[in-house]
Design an enzyme around this catalytic site. Structure first.
Site: not given
Length: 187
Positions: A26, A49, A65, A75, A122, A135, A146
């Protein structure tokens, strides 16, 4: 049987997470996250997140980033559709692998994720059309924290596997590294 296995890379703290799907005719079920297995590499920080991206064109580069402390994040990056060449660059101040990168191919077929610790930039290049990535982040996104590197910076000399066909205007305008960049101090 563990459904996730953590493999070390040549850069301390950077890990490849191998997922072991259970399947039959399946299809399959796979675990993307397990606190018991991933708690230690995540330094017991919870997931704050989850983001989902779609990149349409083969050869597109996104990144590189990162977030500055105190909003630095670990992450876990997973390709759920398509195939990407995923890159993490060590930005940790005083790290023996400072400004070195590690790259791995992530795809819908190889059941691997990249666990990227705080203090790394990354990015990725799509190796197929319509690539979708998930992520999992240990910190909320903060636009004022950032940071970014230019993916074609000659100082990094990242050998992107395909000719770069597309980058965002923002990513294209990130400055190149100079000797004044001393790294990111991880708290």
């Amino acid at each position: 049987m563990s459904r996730l296995t953590v493999h070390h890379t040549t850069i301390e703290g950077l890990h490849i997470v191998e997922r072991k799907p259970l399947g039959d005719d399946r299809g399959f079920l796979e675990r993307l996250y397990c606190q018991e297995t991933l708690g230690e590499p995540l330094k017991h920080k919870g997931i704050r997140q989850i983001n989902h991206t779609l990149t349409r064109k083969t050869g597109t580069v996104r990144g590189l980033h990162f977030q500055y402390p105190p909003h630095a994040e670990t992450k876990i990056v997973t390709c759920v559709k398509g195939k990407v060449w995923d890159v993490a660059v060590d930005l940790r101040k005083h790290s023996p692998t400072f400004l070195q990168y590690h790259a791995v191919t992530l795809s819908e077929d190889n059941f691997q994720s990249l666990l990227i610790p705080e203090g790394f930039a990354h990015g990725f290049q799509t190796l197929a059309p319509d690539c979708e990535l998930l992520y999992f982040h240990t910190a909320d996104y903060c636009s004022s924290a950032e940071g970014a590197l230019n993916a074609i910076d000659p100082y990094l000399a990242i050998p992107w596997p395909l000719p770069i066909v597309e980058r965002s205007e923002r990513d294209s305008n990130h400055t190149m590294l100079t000797d004044t960049f001393l790294g990111v101090e991880i708290l």
